[in-house]
Design a protein around this motif. Structure first.
Motif, mmCIF file in Angstrom:
data_model
loop_
_atom_site.group_PDB
_atom_site.id
_atom_site.type_symbol
_atom_site.label_atom_id
_atom_site.label_comp_id
_atom_site.label_asym_id
_atom_site.label_seq_id
_atom_site.Cartn_x
_atom_site.Cartn_y
_atom_site.Cartn_z
ATOM 1 N N ILE B 265 0.790 -1.144 -0.019
ATOM 2 C CA ILE B 265 -0.023 -0.140 -0.237
ATOM 3 C C ILE B 265 1.045 1.153 0.041
ATOM 4 C CG2 ILE B 265 -1.745 1.373 1.346
ATOM 5 C CD1 ILE B 265 -2.733 -1.348 2.453
ATOM 6 N N ALA B 266 1.831 1.475 0.781
ATOM 7 C CA ALA B 266 2.819 2.440 0.631
ATOM 8 C C ALA B 266 3.427 2.817 -0.696
ATOM 9 C CB ALA B 266 4.071 2.057 1.913
ATOM 10 N N VAL B 269 1.064 4.362 -2.812
ATOM 11 C CA VAL B 269 0.565 5.648 -2.574
ATOM 12 C C VAL B 269 1.878 6.592 -2.740
ATOM 13 C CG1 VAL B 269 -1.446 5.242 -1.128
ATOM 14 C CG2 VAL B 269 1.050 5.746 0.054
ATOM 15 N N LEU B 275 -5.521 7.056 -2.529
ATOM 16 C CA LEU B 275 -5.983 5.903 -1.845
ATOM 17 C C LEU B 275 -7.387 5.984 -1.928
ATOM 18 C CD1 LEU B 275 -4.700 4.078 0.115
ATOM 19 C CD2 LEU B 275 -5.593 5.415 2.048
ATOM 20 N N GLY B 314 9.122 5.779 7.295
ATOM 21 C CA GLY B 314 7.710 6.361 7.806
ATOM 22 C C GLY B 314 7.542 8.022 7.446
ATOM 23 N N VAL B 315 8.638 8.760 7.740
ATOM 24 C CA VAL B 315 8.679 10.146 7.154
ATOM 25 C C VAL B 315 8.452 10.299 5.701
ATOM 26 C CG1 VAL B 315 10.051 12.237 7.125
ATOM 27 C CG2 VAL B 315 9.939 10.772 9.228
ATOM 28 N N ILE B 318 4.944 9.443 4.524
ATOM 29 C CA ILE B 318 3.971 10.594 4.859
ATOM 30 C C ILE B 318 4.286 11.636 3.905
ATOM 31 C CG2 ILE B 318 3.431 12.197 6.605
ATOM 32 C CD1 ILE B 318 3.686 10.109 8.566
ATOM 33 N N VAL B 321 3.240 11.465 0.206
ATOM 34 C CA VAL B 321 1.670 11.545 0.189
ATOM 35 C C VAL B 321 1.266 12.947 0.455
ATOM 36 C CG1 VAL B 321 -0.459 10.607 0.813
ATOM 37 C CG2 VAL B 321 1.385 9.167 0.656
ATOM 38 N N ALA B 322 1.800 13.411 1.393
ATOM 39 C CA ALA B 322 1.536 14.724 1.686
ATOM 40 C C ALA B 322 1.807 15.822 0.377
ATOM 41 C CB ALA B 322 2.268 15.472 2.750
ATOM 42 N N ALA B 325 -0.954 15.056 -2.087
ATOM 43 C CA ALA B 325 -2.235 15.725 -1.727
ATOM 44 C C ALA B 325 -2.465 17.193 -1.708
ATOM 45 C CB ALA B 325 -2.502 15.378 -0.251
ATOM 46 N N LEU B 326 -1.392 18.013 -1.458
ATOM 47 C CA LEU B 326 -1.360 19.442 -1.247
ATOM 48 C C LEU B 326 -1.283 20.165 -2.600
ATOM 49 C CD1 LEU B 326 1.270 20.219 1.593
ATOM 50 C CD2 LEU B 326 -1.383 20.269 1.635
#
Lengths: 344, 336
Positions: B265-266, B269, B275, B314-315, B318, B321-322, B325-326
């Protein structure tokens, strides 16, 4: 195919219950809570009766209270998760946060009983920050909550062991562990575990917060239909951030109880995120938000743990517990989906 | 809600050829991949971009890459599959047991693996569509069912792959091109062809964009979602077959240890697929998988602590995807 199936557009219309009027406040609320948890309550009663049938000693207060104590962390975690799910998201980071709680508490206090208050404060601050960051990433950076909290899971797990040097160090003082494993002496029922008092308090607060405050109603509205909530003047970003903070704080409390109950280990929180989500789903909350009940979630968590106990008594091999948990989860979510379809 | 996502500017090759749009997410992730390669060359040295290391990185990306090709289609359709990790384990255990070291059993083992994949995909797809169940919860459930069955029957490595079969894991064409990379490319080409050139693909994008509108325009949305789930489980089965060739045996823990569920999934994305469905595609996922593999290789070469690597991962997920999205113009208030 009928076009009356509830979809995102008219979801809020389908899912919002009318607020109970003030007139029937007490009786009405109690009935409302009972109605919301009726299906899962029936399942729980069947399981409990079967357990008592197989093992009558279960009715002894100490045995029953030990069962409640063992379930306490899951109930608390599920209640936190409920707030996030009702708002329309998921929190996958809680299992890692439990591990962080236990590992940090052991390393910082190093078994020193005088450190109790500062350590507790530190843990709550960590929870607050994690929840805040989760919530801000979801609301401000528009990252879906599954991805945000998955990233947070990786970050927390990596960070805590990087900081601790690879494995848990230190120890938990007895006065820290008392919350998870000690009990009050009481007449009549014998010993009342601290954990049971904590879980009752958390459940009362969660019920009050979700069902009887403006915040709770705005949260349900946000999950039911964000656009409609915005139009009625709800600050959905703030509501969502608050939900993630509550979930993270619940993980810290569950971690404190688990640390006392199970001691320090690197695997203490593993898999708890999915257990909590399972309990919430069993409690009938709508995945995607808008509908959920705190009381039913407590019943859901109890059902999950009682089911494991029953399977144990029936002599089912340990690994098959997971198979049964999977089947129950599928059953619950299909039941909820089909019921929603009928309602629409 | 956007209407049918028949926006050809999502096609990376086309956009690279026609307008080279830097803000396009799908070509953007290829550019980031290129930038990270350059960064690795600067930080680690010329060895980082040597043929040997490049091949090594690609081989490491094969198992995740194959299953991510399946996960992409499921996510494009607005669903999700968390059961792939345990399905991979089930397939390794079953096919290795069927083979049992005898090369004559290879066809049967592959047939069994693919049949299990189709079966699990059908169950997932039917539960999501006909059962109206949330895909995350229901595939978590089917995954748990498989996990319980696995750990109740198999404690350790089972069966064995004949030497002839292990060629799939280690063989090289002309002494340099690994067969495993060709396998990944083949799965990628099939997925690309399905999404870009078939009716199923067009319908998948439209269902992922808006199920209601797709249905109103005559798309049988349930069939499309079931099809995507079947394809996803089949890619998990292929990953399982590949891992048997690589490990020489079946292992009940290889799936969950590889965290193929959340990692796939990671990768999807990070590769720029939304998603919520309807936007993105398999070329982005391929870049996402390679990006994760290259970063992993770079961190290893720089001797970054394993736990710190997890934090960075992890960073990165995120942040990636950020950044999409932005930049997205779609102003969605209801983000899952």
């Amino acid at each position: 195919m009928s076009d009356t199936t509830p979809q995102t557009g008219d979801r809020q219309v389908q899912r919002q219950r009318p607020a109970p009027s003030r007139r029937d406040r007490f009786g009405g609320y109690a009935l409302e809570h009972l109605k919301a948890s009726a299906p899962i309550l029936a399942v729980l009663i069947v399981i409990l009766v079967s357990i008592i049938f197989l093992n009558p000693a279960f009715l002894d207060p100490p045995v029953f209270l030990a069962f409640l104590r063992r379930t306490a962390p899951l109930i608390i975690l599920a209640l936190g998760q409920l707030f996030v799910i009702v708002s329309g998201g998921f929190d996958l980071s809680v299992g890692s946060l439990i591990t962080v709680t236990v590992v940090v508490a052991a390393a910082v206090s190093a078994g020193d009983p005088d450190a109790l208050i500062p350590v507790m404060a530190l843990l709550l601050v960590i929870g607050l920050l994690v929840g805040l960051i989760n919530g801000l990433i979801v609301t401000q950076l528009k990252v879906p909550s599954i991805i945000t909290t998955l990233g947070m899971l990786l970050i927390l797990r990596g960070a805590v062991f990087y900081w601790a040097g690879g494995s848990p160090t230190g120890a938990l003082a007895d006065n820290f562990r008392q919350f998870g494993r000690e009990a009050f002496d009481l007449p009549l029922i014998g010993q009342l575990p601290y954990a049971v008092i904590v879980v009752v308090l958390v459940a009362l607060i969660a019920t009050r917060l979700l069902h009887h405050t403006t915040f709770g109603h705005q949260l349900l509205a946000t999950g039911g239909g964000a656009r409609a909530a915005v139009m009625t003047g709800v600050n959905i970003a703030r509501i969502r951030v608050f939900a993630f903070v509550l979930s993270a704080l619940s993980a810290v409390i569950a971690g404190i109880l688990l640390g006392g109950f199970a001691g320090v280990s690197a695997q203490v929180g593993q898999g708890y995120e999915f257990q909590a989500i399972s309990a919430v789903v069993l409690g009938g909350a709508a995945i995607g938000g808008g509908r959920g009940s705190a009381v039913a979630t407590v019943v859901g968590a109890l059902t999950l743990e009682a089911l494991f106990m029953l399977l144990n008594l029936l002599g089912l091999p340990q690994p098959l517990r997971e198979t049964v948990q999977g089947l129950i989860l599928i059953g619950a979510v299909v039941y909820a989906g089909l019921r929603l379809q009928r309602a629409g | 809600m956007s209407i049918l996502t028949e926006d050809r500017s999502d096609d990376p090759v086309r956009s690279l050829l026609t307008k080279f749009d830097l803000t396009d997410m799908q070509s953007g992730v290829w550019l980031v991949l290129l930038a990270v390669m350059v960064l690795g060359w600067i930080l680690v040295g010329p060895d980082f971009v040597s043929g040997g290391n490049m091949t090594n990185m690609m081989v490491r990306a094969v198992p995740l890459g194959i299953v991510a090709m399946g996960q992409t289609l499921v996510i494009l359709g607005g669903s999700l599959d968390l059961s792939v990790a345990y399905l991979i384990s089930v397939v390794t255990v079953l096919s290795a047991s069927v083979m049992d070291g005898d090369p004559n059993n290879i066809p049967l083992a592959i047939a069994v693996a693919l049949a299990v994949g189709v079966g699990v995909g059908l169950v997932n797809g039917l539960l999501v569509t006909k059962g109206r169940a949330n895909p995350l919860i229901v595939t978590l459930g089917t995954g748990l069912v498989m996990k319980g069955l696995l750990s109740s029957r198999f404690a350790a490595q089972t069966g064995s792959a004949p030497r002839e079969f292990q060629i799939l894991g280690y063989g090289r064409i002309g002494g340099w091109l690994p067969l495993s990379v060709l396998l990944l490319l083949a799965v990628f080409m099939i997925a690309w062809w399905m999404t870009r050139s078939t009716r199923f693909g067009y319908h998948l994008y439209s269902v992922g964009g808006s199920k209601e509108i797709a249905r109103l325009s005559g798309v049988r949305d349930d069939r499309v979602i079931i099809g995507a789930h079947v394809w996803c489980s089949v890619t998990a089965a292929i990953t399982g077959i590949f891992l048997v060739a690589r490990l020489g045996a079946g292992s009940p823990w290889v799936g969950p240890e590889g965290v193929y569920d959340l990692e796939s999934i990671a990768a999807v994305v990070v590769g720029g697929t939304a998603l919520l469905g309807g936007r993105g595609g398999v070329p982005g996922t391929l870049a996402g998988v390679l990006l994760l593999a290259v970063l992993d290789n770079m961190f290893n070469a720089l001797q970054v602590d394993g736990f710190l690597k997890s934090v960075l991962r992890g960073v990165i997920i995120i942040a990636a995807v950020a950044s999409y999205a932005l930049r997205s113009k779609r102003k969605d208030v209801d983000i899952a």
